[in-house]
Design an enzyme around this catalytic site. Sequence first.
Site, PDB file in Angstrom:
ATOM      1  N   ASP A   1      33.357-118.728 -28.955  1.00  0.00           N
ATOM      2  CA  ASP A   1      34.614-118.698 -28.326  1.00  0.00           C
ATOM      3  C   ASP A   1      35.576-118.715 -29.316  1.00  0.00           C
ATOM      4  O   ASP A   1      36.666-117.858 -29.364  1.00  0.00           O
ATOM      5  CB  ASP A   1      34.689-119.710 -27.065  1.00  0.00           C
ATOM      6  CG  ASP A   1      36.090-119.706 -26.642  1.00  0.00           C
ATOM      7  OD1 ASP A   1      36.164-118.923 -25.537  1.00  0.00           O
ATOM      8  OD2 ASP A   1      36.908-120.466 -27.073  1.00  0.00           O
TER       9      ASP A   1
ATOM     10  N   ALA B   1      37.135-117.291 -23.672  1.00  0.00           N
ATOM     11  CA  ALA B   1      36.350-116.090 -23.912  1.00  0.00           C
ATOM     12  C   ALA B   1      34.913-116.277 -23.544  1.00  0.00           C
ATOM     13  O   ALA B   1      34.320-115.391 -23.055  1.00  0.00           O
ATOM     14  CB  ALA B   1      36.169-115.955 -25.677  1.00  0.00           C
ATOM     15  N   ASP B   2      34.362-117.410 -23.696  1.00  0.00           N
ATOM     16  CA  ASP B   2      32.927-117.726 -22.940  1.00  0.00           C
ATOM     17  C   ASP B   2      33.149-117.587 -21.442  1.00  0.00           C
ATOM     18  O   ASP B   2      32.224-116.929 -20.553  1.00  0.00           O
ATOM     19  CB  ASP B   2      32.603-119.397 -23.167  1.00  0.00           C
ATOM     20  CG  ASP B   2      32.008-119.388 -24.555  1.00  0.00           C
ATOM     21  OD1 ASP B   2      31.441-118.398 -25.095  1.00  0.00           O
ATOM     22  OD2 ASP B   2      32.302-120.370 -25.299  1.00  0.00           O
ATOM     23  N   LEU B   3      34.043-118.267 -20.859  1.00  0.00           N
ATOM     24  CA  LEU B   3      33.978-118.255 -19.446  1.00  0.00           C
ATOM     25  C   LEU B   3      34.484-116.674 -18.851  1.00  0.00           C
ATOM     26  O   LEU B   3      33.782-116.135 -17.876  1.00  0.00           O
ATOM     27  CB  LEU B   3      35.184-119.230 -19.002  1.00  0.00           C
ATOM     28  CG  LEU B   3      34.894-120.530 -19.364  1.00  0.00           C
ATOM     29  CD1 LEU B   3      35.975-121.584 -18.755  1.00  0.00           C
ATOM     30  CD2 LEU B   3      33.589-120.993 -18.672  1.00  0.00           C
TER      31      LEU B   3
ATOM     32  N   GLY C   1      31.294-114.831 -19.234  1.00  0.00           N
ATOM     33  CA  GLY C   1      30.613-115.045 -18.279  1.00  0.00           C
ATOM     34  C   GLY C   1      30.830-114.515 -16.792  1.00  0.00           C
ATOM     35  O   GLY C   1      29.983-113.866 -16.010  1.00  0.00           O
TER      36      GLY C   1
END
Length: 409
Positions: A154, A182-184, A187
């Site tokens: 991230d 960035a991860d979320l 996702g």
Amino acid sequence: MELLKTLPLAESGPGLQCLNGVRVLDFTTSVAGPYGTLLLADLGAEVIKVEKRKGGDDARSWGPPFLDGESLWFLSMNRNKQSMTLDLAHPDARHLVQELVRVADVVVLNSTQRIQTKLGLDYATLKQINDKLIHVSVTGFGLSGTRADLPCYDLIAEGYSGVMDLTGEADGPPQKVGTPAADLLAGQDIAMATMAALIERNKTGAGKQIDVSMVATMSRFMAPRIVPYLGSQEAPHRSGGTDSVIAIYQVFGTSDDPITLGLGNDAIWQRFWTAVGNPEYAKRVGFETNAQRRVERATIVKDIATLLRTQSRSHWLALFEQHRIPAGPINSIDQLVGDALLLESGLFFSTLGEKGLVPQVGLGVRFDGNSSVLRSAPPALGQHTERILKETLSMSSTSIAQLAQTAII
């Protein structure tokens, strides 16, 4: 633990059924992939989480803090899933994977093209087994290109995207967003793209390869900054809690705690000054439009700051609520989870896991007024291996015992 006991206890139930009948094989680890499959699971999909025999999902070791020996980061991403363990590097594991793929609708991975090919999990291989398969990859830079094989977290994606350069005080260093944005966001792209592909498959009967790049996702998140720059060559700069487009859109101090205030259009601008008892200020020459107010921003901000310091946060928020002026507190996490309306909505709750109570954050999206998603607590490592092999692949107890004996599962 005492705080955990104050959360509403949610009972396991049917949850949302929008994706009931969709089976997802989740080979991902950490945050981006597991968050994407969490969203699919919350919407009713059956998610089989395939984990390493030793250690499982990397996030299982992320801590402290831990709760009853389990990582709270892991617990935040993995409810409504079944966990099975499988040594993907074992030559005999490939047959099991192929059998699972035959009965799956979706496969989600967070490995590069090179690793996928090495393990026989690439789209070209799996498509031969199940031509209706939706194959989803989430990586830092996408499956192709000169950066495709580079590792990414991230933090790295936030740096590439420009969001860190624009986050923080004007005279301070670049800052990461306070949650793994960035991860979320990646996702969410996993879930959104998967559902779009499922809808298309209902029409065509064909599967699809989906390639989610964390850097591309985070860069798209920057569109309201990128497009104005491309069109004007006026580069934005770090400005703390202010906004470079809306004249008054920032944090202000009060006599006690700070608030956020957004005077985003002319009507709100007028309402604000009427609410604080000075409607003539809004009518001053040169303050009529947002563009004009941007020129006079320093003066206006100084005047508002002086005014708001005369009363408490609660005074101003009550007044602004009455006059429909966008404003709010700057909550700490403890204040956020204590918000009565959010608690009443069911956004924060606990569930009973294998070792005790587990805190959770709900989906927050209502379907016909319903946002209850809980079907099962986050799983222990390999908790459902035997059940999946028996019920999904119709394997005998003897065959399962042999797999365990040879360390495949």
